[in-house]
Design a protein around this motif. Structure first.
Motif, PDB file in Angstrom:
ATOM      1  N   PRO A   1       0.579  -0.972   0.119  1.00 62.78           N
ATOM      2  CA  PRO A   1      -0.581  -0.334   0.230  1.00 62.78           C
ATOM      3  C   PRO A   1       1.285   1.256  -0.040  1.00 62.78           C
ATOM      4  CG  PRO A   1      -0.421  -1.531   1.665  1.00 62.78           C
ATOM      5  CD  PRO A   1       0.729  -1.946   1.009  1.00 62.78           C
ATOM      6  N   ALA A   2       0.081   1.885  -0.848  1.00 65.18           N
ATOM      7  CA  ALA A   2       0.920   3.456  -0.836  1.00 65.18           C
ATOM      8  C   ALA A   2       0.783   4.671   0.511  1.00 65.18           C
ATOM      9  CB  ALA A   2       0.579   4.092  -2.077  1.00 65.18           C
ATOM     10  N   GLY A   3       1.983   5.130   1.295  1.00 65.25           N
ATOM     11  CA  GLY A   3       1.458   5.956   2.273  1.00 65.25           C
ATOM     12  C   GLY A   3       1.435   7.213   1.246  1.00 65.25           C
ATOM     13  N   VAL A   4       0.699   7.954   2.093  1.00 67.81           N
ATOM     14  CA  VAL A   4       0.534   9.454   1.954  1.00 67.81           C
ATOM     15  C   VAL A   4       1.497   9.952   1.692  1.00 67.81           C
ATOM     16  CG1 VAL A   4      -1.391  11.395   2.318  1.00 67.81           C
ATOM     17  CG2 VAL A   4      -2.057   8.892   2.254  1.00 67.81           C
ATOM     18  N   HIS A   5       2.327  10.115   1.368  1.00 69.65           N
ATOM     19  CA  HIS A   5       3.291  11.517   0.916  1.00 69.65           C
ATOM     20  C   HIS A   5       3.012  12.950   0.511  1.00 69.65           C
ATOM     21  CE1 HIS A   5       5.000   9.022  -2.355  1.00 69.65           C
ATOM     22  NE2 HIS A   5       4.383   8.382  -1.198  1.00 69.65           N
ATOM     23  N   ASP A   6       2.481  13.892   0.552  1.00 68.19           N
ATOM     24  CA  ASP A   6       2.402  14.134  -0.562  1.00 68.19           C
ATOM     25  C   ASP A   6       3.098  15.574   0.100  1.00 68.19           C
ATOM     26  OD1 ASP A   6      -0.346  13.110   0.511  1.00 68.19           O
ATOM     27  OD2 ASP A   6      -1.135  14.157  -1.009  1.00 68.19           O
ATOM     28  N   ALA A   7       3.403  15.808  -1.566  1.00 71.23           N
ATOM     29  CA  ALA A   7       4.556  16.703  -1.586  1.00 71.23           C
ATOM     30  C   ALA A   7       3.387  18.753  -1.749  1.00 71.23           C
ATOM     31  CB  ALA A   7       4.577  16.398  -2.710  1.00 71.23           C
ATOM     32  N   LEU A   8       3.604  19.349  -0.383  1.00 77.03           N
ATOM     33  CA  LEU A   8       2.516  19.827  -0.374  1.00 77.03           C
ATOM     34  C   LEU A   8       2.734  21.347  -1.285  1.00 77.03           C
ATOM     35  CD1 LEU A   8       0.663  18.481   2.874  1.00 77.03           C
ATOM     36  CD2 LEU A   8      -0.209  18.504   0.394  1.00 77.03           C
TER      37      LEU A   8
ATOM     38  N   TRP B   1      -5.629  16.718 -16.258  1.00 73.35           N
ATOM     39  CA  TRP B   1      -4.631  16.804 -15.479  1.00 73.35           C
ATOM     40  C   TRP B   1      -3.632  16.433 -14.834  1.00 73.35           C
ATOM     41  CZ3 TRP B   1      -5.982  22.612 -13.893  1.00 73.35           C
ATOM     42  CH2 TRP B   1      -5.261  22.978 -12.902  1.00 73.35           C
ATOM     43  N   GLU B   2      -2.226  17.225 -15.619  1.00 73.10           N
ATOM     44  CA  GLU B   2      -1.403  16.570 -14.543  1.00 73.10           C
ATOM     45  C   GLU B   2      -0.650  16.851 -13.539  1.00 73.10           C
ATOM     46  OE1 GLU B   2       2.462  13.248 -16.653  1.00 73.10           O
ATOM     47  OE2 GLU B   2       1.753  15.024 -17.353  1.00 73.10           O
ATOM     48  N   PRO B   3      -0.145  16.649 -12.730  1.00 67.56           N
ATOM     49  CA  PRO B   3       0.613  17.597 -11.605  1.00 67.56           C
ATOM     50  C   PRO B   3       1.946  17.468 -12.060  1.00 67.56           C
ATOM     51  CG  PRO B   3      -0.286  15.847 -10.625  1.00 67.56           C
ATOM     52  CD  PRO B   3      -0.935  14.778 -11.809  1.00 67.56           C
ATOM     53  N   PRO B   4       2.507  18.630 -11.863  1.00 69.32           N
ATOM     54  CA  PRO B   4       3.904  18.623 -12.042  1.00 69.32           C
ATOM     55  C   PRO B   4       4.781  17.902 -11.457  1.00 69.32           C
ATOM     56  CG  PRO B   4       3.578  20.149 -10.575  1.00 69.32           C
ATOM     57  CD  PRO B   4       2.143  20.085 -10.756  1.00 69.32           C
ATOM     58  N   LEU B   5       6.374  18.100 -11.314  1.00 68.60           N
ATOM     59  CA  LEU B   5       7.403  16.871 -10.919  1.00 68.60           C
ATOM     60  C   LEU B   5       7.789  18.299 -10.283  1.00 68.60           C
ATOM     61  CD1 LEU B   5       9.529  15.695 -14.308  1.00 68.60           C
ATOM     62  CD2 LEU B   5       8.111  14.147 -12.895  1.00 68.60           C
ATOM     63  N   THR B   6       8.136  17.990  -9.133  1.00 70.26           N
ATOM     64  CA  THR B   6       9.261  18.428  -8.187  1.00 70.26           C
ATOM     65  C   THR B   6      10.257  18.278  -7.865  1.00 70.26           C
ATOM     66  OG1 THR B   6       9.242  16.638  -6.633  1.00 70.26           O
ATOM     67  CG2 THR B   6       7.045  18.382  -6.846  1.00 70.26           C
TER      68      THR B   6
ATOM     69  N   LYS C   1      14.860   4.645  -4.850  1.00 61.72           N
ATOM     70  CA  LYS C   1      16.142   4.947  -5.746  1.00 61.72           C
ATOM     71  C   LYS C   1      17.259   6.438  -6.616  1.00 61.72           C
ATOM     72  CE  LYS C   1      15.778   1.054  -5.102  1.00 61.72           C
ATOM     73  NZ  LYS C   1      16.708   0.185  -3.875  1.00 61.72           N
ATOM     74  N   GLY C   2      16.073   7.244  -6.592  1.00 60.12           N
ATOM     75  CA  GLY C   2      16.459   8.785  -6.903  1.00 60.12           C
ATOM     76  C   GLY C   2      15.413   8.259  -8.125  1.00 60.12           C
ATOM     77  N   ALA C   3      14.508   8.005  -8.298  1.00 63.29           N
ATOM     78  CA  ALA C   3      13.559   8.409  -9.461  1.00 63.29           C
ATOM     79  C   ALA C   3      12.675  10.085  -9.210  1.00 63.29           C
ATOM     80  CB  ALA C   3      11.978   7.964  -9.174  1.00 63.29           C
ATOM     81  N   PRO C   4      12.407  10.629 -10.581  1.00 56.32           N
ATOM     82  CA  PRO C   4      11.556  12.020  -9.986  1.00 56.32           C
ATOM     83  C   PRO C   4       9.633  11.014  -9.540  1.00 56.32           C
ATOM     84  CG  PRO C   4      11.780  11.113 -11.970  1.00 56.32           C
ATOM     85  CD  PRO C   4      12.918  10.121 -11.769  1.00 56.32           C
ATOM     86  N   VAL C   5      10.122  12.823  -8.547  1.00 56.93           N
ATOM     87  CA  VAL C   5       8.928  12.269  -8.005  1.00 56.93           C
ATOM     88  C   VAL C   5       7.543  13.913  -8.527  1.00 56.93           C
ATOM     89  CG1 VAL C   5       7.447  12.417  -5.499  1.00 56.93           C
ATOM     90  CG2 VAL C   5       9.609  11.590  -6.165  1.00 56.93           C
ATOM     91  N   ARG C   6       6.100  12.953  -9.318  1.00 54.91           N
ATOM     92  CA  ARG C   6       5.099  14.324  -9.526  1.00 54.91           C
ATOM     93  C   ARG C   6       4.874  14.942  -8.213  1.00 54.91           C
ATOM     94  NH1 ARG C   6       4.712  15.798 -14.899  1.00 54.91           N
ATOM     95  NH2 ARG C   6       5.566  13.620 -16.274  1.00 54.91           N
ATOM     96  N   ARG C   7       3.889  16.146  -8.282  1.00 56.08           N
ATOM     97  CA  ARG C   7       3.605  15.903  -7.094  1.00 56.08           C
ATOM     98  C   ARG C   7       1.689  15.566  -7.206  1.00 56.08           C
ATOM     99  NH1 ARG C   7      -0.099  21.122  -5.433  1.00 56.08           N
ATOM    100  NH2 ARG C   7       0.292  21.259  -3.912  1.00 56.08           N
ATOM    101  N   THR C   8       1.630  15.109  -5.490  1.00 61.91           N
ATOM    102  CA  THR C   8       0.781  14.203  -5.580  1.00 61.91           C
ATOM    103  C   THR C   8      -0.992  14.497  -6.068  1.00 61.91           C
ATOM    104  OG1 THR C   8      -0.031  14.508  -3.094  1.00 61.91           O
ATOM    105  CG2 THR C   8       1.668  12.868  -3.800  1.00 61.91           C
ATOM    106  N   ALA C   9      -1.708  14.015  -6.736  1.00 59.61           N
ATOM    107  CA  ALA C   9      -3.297  13.882  -7.133  1.00 59.61           C
ATOM    108  C   ALA C   9      -3.798  14.869  -5.515  1.00 59.61           C
ATOM    109  CB  ALA C   9      -3.534  13.102  -7.585  1.00 59.61           C
TER     110      ALA C   9
ATOM    111  N   ALA D   1      -4.590  13.553 -12.625  1.00 64.38           N
ATOM    112  CA  ALA D   1      -3.592  11.796 -13.067  1.00 64.38           C
ATOM    113  C   ALA D   1      -2.831  12.062 -11.474  1.00 64.38           C
ATOM    114  CB  ALA D   1      -2.536  11.595 -14.793  1.00 64.38           C
ATOM    115  N   ARG D   2      -2.790  10.327 -11.331  1.00 61.19           N
ATOM    116  CA  ARG D   2      -1.833  10.132  -9.816  1.00 61.19           C
ATOM    117  C   ARG D   2      -0.175   9.979 -10.915  1.00 61.19           C
ATOM    118  NH1 ARG D   2      -5.793   5.424  -7.711  1.00 61.19           N
ATOM    119  NH2 ARG D   2      -5.811   5.645 -10.191  1.00 61.19           N
ATOM    120  N   ASP D   3       0.286   9.463  -9.523  1.00 60.07           N
ATOM    121  CA  ASP D   3       1.781   9.547 -10.651  1.00 60.07           C
ATOM    122  C   ASP D   3       1.938   7.735 -10.871  1.00 60.07           C
ATOM    123  OD1 ASP D   3       4.260   9.298 -11.782  1.00 60.07           O
ATOM    124  OD2 ASP D   3       4.944  10.547  -9.628  1.00 60.07           O
ATOM    125  N   ASP D   4       1.098   7.239 -11.150  1.00 60.56           N
ATOM    126  CA  ASP D   4       1.035   5.115 -12.095  1.00 60.56           C
ATOM    127  C   ASP D   4       1.015   5.794 -13.233  1.00 60.56           C
ATOM    128  OD1 ASP D   4      -1.576   5.299 -12.649  1.00 60.56           O
ATOM    129  OD2 ASP D   4      -2.112   4.473 -10.435  1.00 60.56           O
TER     130      ASP D   4
END
Length: 858
Positions: free
Chosen positions: A7-14, A309-314, A320-328, A455-458
């Motif tokens: 399960p995904a945790g809730v780790h919103d980049a607010l 609507w696609e949230p932006p990259l943060t 593993k150092g992967a880029p992360v989008r802002r959460t839906a 969109a979610r980041d999936d």
């Protein structure tokens, strides 16, 4: 080594986003019934202008990947059949409806002719009136019988909230008819002192399949006068009865039909559905009866502007150092805030209960910074709330007291939320049917409306916002259910025998598999044959053998440790992942820590706290092949379908910092494993195929793991499933196949038809999977293609390019047409279940109910 996901945790980049008050405020529309003409002035909202304001901030315009304009449509009127009572037509006209739409009149005609009918038209097309008019007319006829109840109607809703909403509508519409129409809700919230009156005197009873299964059918002698007079059975939102839940409901309806026949009635079934493929076929499987289809929508429709609507990259980095989008979640909270500031009445649909709570909390905080009075005009709505909490929220939405609501899918199902101007959809809901159902909640008085899919980041969401044709140019999906699934059928045969002993004549009603199951039920000492009938042999209630929603036991009560106050409930299946010891639990904006989980007594003790982190469970999964039912060659490899056994265990949980998603630590858990016998699709590759794909042993595990992650994410486009409903495992050398193997399985006992649909659409499904990975702009894999935030192995190992090469070779071996069939449908929340699959809720070994917001439990 098997790779499994969590399960995904809730780790919103607010990321803070400025909210600028807009001086132009929009007056709230009056609360009209969806099928009624407005009786007063209604504010006109320009959805394009609203979207323009949402996209006006820095960098926001670039987040819109596509805008679809659905033009307005004029309506086509007809006249009611002359057999409808004049008093009923007068009552409808008094409600502001002069003439019916053409599809409403057709449905009423078929109902009066004694033909079962399914009305499969768009949201707000007046489906309720289509069945209510013939029903009210028959109830009026029946009221003239000597006992005043010569005709009755049973209304079935998938949720309690919808039944309560419909009861209000029926009372309002039938008010001019006096006491001839006596509607009443009969569910788990109904006070016991009211229940006897309902059984004896109500002639329009609104309930849910759970209560019909557990409460009404087992107590049928007390309902005898009602069942004798039963003329119509209304099944609202029937497209929600799919998969295992739909299969259970199909058998509950067969039990109902059997009892009605014993009491001398043969009710007509009137079904209402969102637009769906082959609705008559699905309705026939559900009811076991021939059903007339009405799918030509004659109602008018306002303009709909639908934005992707696609949230932006943060600047943050994930695993593993992967880029992360802002959460839906964070993005939707901002949009809901902006809409509330503009005075735009909105609902944000969220797939998870925790997400609904979080969006509400974030929006309230940000609104308070703009205007303290606005903070109280946004709230959350989800399942697990106490009945009085749900009713208060529904009333506040109806009255206009609330400007914005962050809701789970409980609110999707037909509740009359008239006057909404905009809908936000936080993450693809899994099916195109559900997407349009949610979008249709706005603009219900024929005015323009805005819908935004965030969109979610999936992999699936990313694919869809960049391939809008997959949403807007394809028909909605078929509904998949299998009433003959032995895991579904067996407990209902027992329940039927407990109601009235089963005879051989009854077996045809329950389907071709029934006769073969009876010896097994006898051997298990559940049934005993005496002369010509089978009898239930146990003291306990046969109806308790199964939970028709597949939630695996009684719900876990969430209790505040200091006060003993009941906060709500959690489905038994999701308890291991959501209320384990140490879990963070959200309820109506307040945060609690779980002190202990008692699985035996089904109680989780919590205490209020303010942790700076969220929690996410991690699990391990093993899978074994029990039987290969079908296999076809794909080059040297094989595509297979058959029975498997899945063993899953939640072993630990992570604590993630709320703002950044940073992992703060991992804590071991001691929870028992759970096993599941189900159906799966799997594919194998040989050494020669690995050589052709340039896959060496060092990257084999990562290539398989990455392909499996992405295939789980894309399957909801091809099979009618929630991502909660499926799981997967990838193994470099499986002991049963002796080859590298990727499994995707149904998360329900006995299977639900999803893996079988995946087998028949495998070529198209895996082609889309390969394309989704290859077209992602990241270098080595990210949540938009191959990473899963639920991965039990921490997304290690993963090899993006290896997965693309491996799938390319595999698909070259897939002969045209093999493993290919009609595309199905979908529905979900982050990646499904356990295994090397996406596993919050472990594919129904434990998950929130499919209608996440409302389990409508009796």
């Amino acid at each position: 080594m098997a790779f499994n996901h969590l399960p995904a945790g809730v780790h919103d980049a607010l990321v803070p986003l400025s909210v600028t008050p807009v001086t132009h405020s929009v007056p709230m529309a009056e609360n009209h019934r969806s099928d009624r003409s407005p009786t007063g002035p209604v504010s006109r909202v320009d959805p394009g202008a609203v979207l323009g304001r949402l996209a006006s901030g820095p960098s926001r315009a670039s987040r819109i990947t596509h805008t679809e304009h659905v033009p307005p449509r004029a309506g086509r009127h007809a006249v009611w059949p002359d057999r409808i009572r004049a008093e009923v037509i007068a009552a409808v006209q008094r409600a502001g409806i002069e003439h019916p739409w053409a599809h409403q009149a057709r449905a009423a005609e078929h109902a009066l002719d004694g033909e079962s009918v399914v009305v499969a038209t768009g949201t707000a097309s007046g489906k309720s009136l289509a069945y209510l008019v013939p029903v009210l007319s028959s109830l009026l006829d029946g009221s003239e019988a000597p006992n005043g109840r010569g005709a009755t109607t049973l209304y079935l809703s998938p949720t309690k909230a919808l039944a309560a909403d419909q009861c209000r509508s029926v009372k309002e519409l039938s008010h001019p008819l006096g006491n001839s129409v006596r509607p009443a809700v009969y569910d788990g919230d109904t006070p016991f002192e009211e229940r006897e009156w309902i059984r004896q005197y109500a002639n329009y009873v609104l309930t849910n399949p759970d209560m019909l299964h557990r409460g009404i059918l087992p107590s049928h002698p007390r309902w005898s006068s009602f069942l004798k007079a039963l003329k119509y059975v209304v099944i609202d939102e029937c497209h929600t009865y799919r998969g295992v839940f739909g299969s259970h409901v199909a058998q509950v309806l067969r039990r109902l039909r059997r009892l009605c026949a014993r009491y001398g009635s043969s009710p007509v079934f009137l079904l209402a559905s969102a637009t769906a493929a082959e609705p008559a076929v699905a309705a026939r499987r559900l009811t076991g009866l021939p059903v007339v289809e009405i799918a030509d929508d004659a109602s008018p429709r306002g303009e709909l502007v639908f934005a992707l609507w696609e949230p932006p990259l943060t600047d943050l980095q994930g695993e593993k150092g992967a880029p992360v989008r802002r959460t839906a979640t964070a993005e939707t909270a901002d949009l809901l805030t902006d809409l509330a500031v503009q005075g735009i009445r909105s609902v944000a649909f969220v797939r998870s209960r925790r997400g609904a709570e979080l969006i509400s909390v974030i929006a309230q905080e940000r609104l308070a910074e703009v205007d303290r009075s606005l903070a109280g005009r946004v709230a959350a709505y989800r399942g697990g709330y106490l009945p009085e909490e749900r009713r208060a929220l529904e009333q506040a939405l109806h009255s206009g007291e609330l400007l914005g609501l962050s809701a789970t899918t409980a609110l999707e199902l037909g509740i009359d939320v008239s006057g909404l101007d905009a809908v936000l959809i936080s993450g693809y809901p899994g099916t195109r049917a559900s997407l349009w159902q949610q979008a249709g909640r706005a603009g219900r008085s024929g005015q323009g409306a805005l819908a935004v899919l965030v969109a979610r980041d999936d992999p699936l969401d990313t694919y869809l916002v960049h391939h809008p044709e997959a949403l807007f140019d394809r028909p909605v999906e078929s509904t998949v259910l299998d009433p003959d699934n032995p895991y579904v059928l067996a407990p209902h045969l027992c329940a039927a025998a407990a109601e009235i002993p089963l005879t051989e004549e009854d077996l045809t009603l329950f389907g071709p598999e029934a006769e073969g199951l009876l010896p097994q039920l006898e051997a298990a000492r559940l049934l005993r044959r005496r002369t010509k009938a089978w009898h239930w042999t146990r003291r306990e209630r046969a109806a308790d053998l199964t939970d028709i929603r597949g939630e695996g036991g009684r719900p876990v009560q969430v209790v505040e440790a200091g006060t003993g106050r009941l906060l709500g409930t959690v489905d038994a299946g999701s308890a291991h992942t959501s209320v384990h010891e140490g879990a963070v639990h959200l309820h109506q904006g307040r945060t609690y820590l779980v002190r202990s989980l008692d699985l035996e007594d089904s109680v989780a003790l919590v205490e209020q706290a303010s942790p700076s982190y969220s929690t996410v469970a991690r699990d391990t999964t093993a899978i074994s092949v029990l039987e290969t039912e079908t296999e076809i060659p794909w080059g040297d490899g094989r595509l297979c379908y058959g029975s498997v056994e899945v063993t899953n265990q939640v072993v630990s949980f992570l604590r993630r910092r709320l703002i950044t998603g940073e992992v703060l630590g991992e804590t071991k858990l001691d929870l028992p494993p759970r096993t599941l016998r189900t159906r799966a699709v799997w594919w194998t590759v040989t050494e020669d195929q690995l050589d052709e794909a340039r896959i060496n042993p060092e990257i084999l595990g990562g290539a398989l793991h990455a392909a499996e992650h992405a295939s789980i994410g894309l399957l909801p486009l091809f099979a009618t499933c929630d991502r909660w409903d499926i799981g997967g495992v990838s193994i470099p050398l499986h002991p049963d196949t002796l080859l590298p193997t990727v499994f995707v399985y149904d998360g329900h006992p006995g299977g639900a038809g999803f893996a079988e649909r995946a087998f028949h659409t495998a070529r198209a499904w895996l082609t889309a999977t390969r394309e989704a990975i290859a077209s992602c702009e990241c270098e080595a894999g990210c949540p938009s293609c191959i990473q899963s935030p639920k991965c039990g192995n921490g997304n290690d190992p993963l090899h993006k390019r290896g997965a693309v090469r491996l799938l390319s070779v595999l698909l070259r071996g897939a002969a045209e047409g093999e493993g290919e069939g009609p595309a199905g449908a979908a529905e979900g929340e982050e990646e499904g279940p356990p295994g090397a699959a996406e596993g919050e809720g472990e594919a129904r070994l434990g998950a929130d109910s499919a209608a996440d917001g409302e389990s409508a439990r009796a």
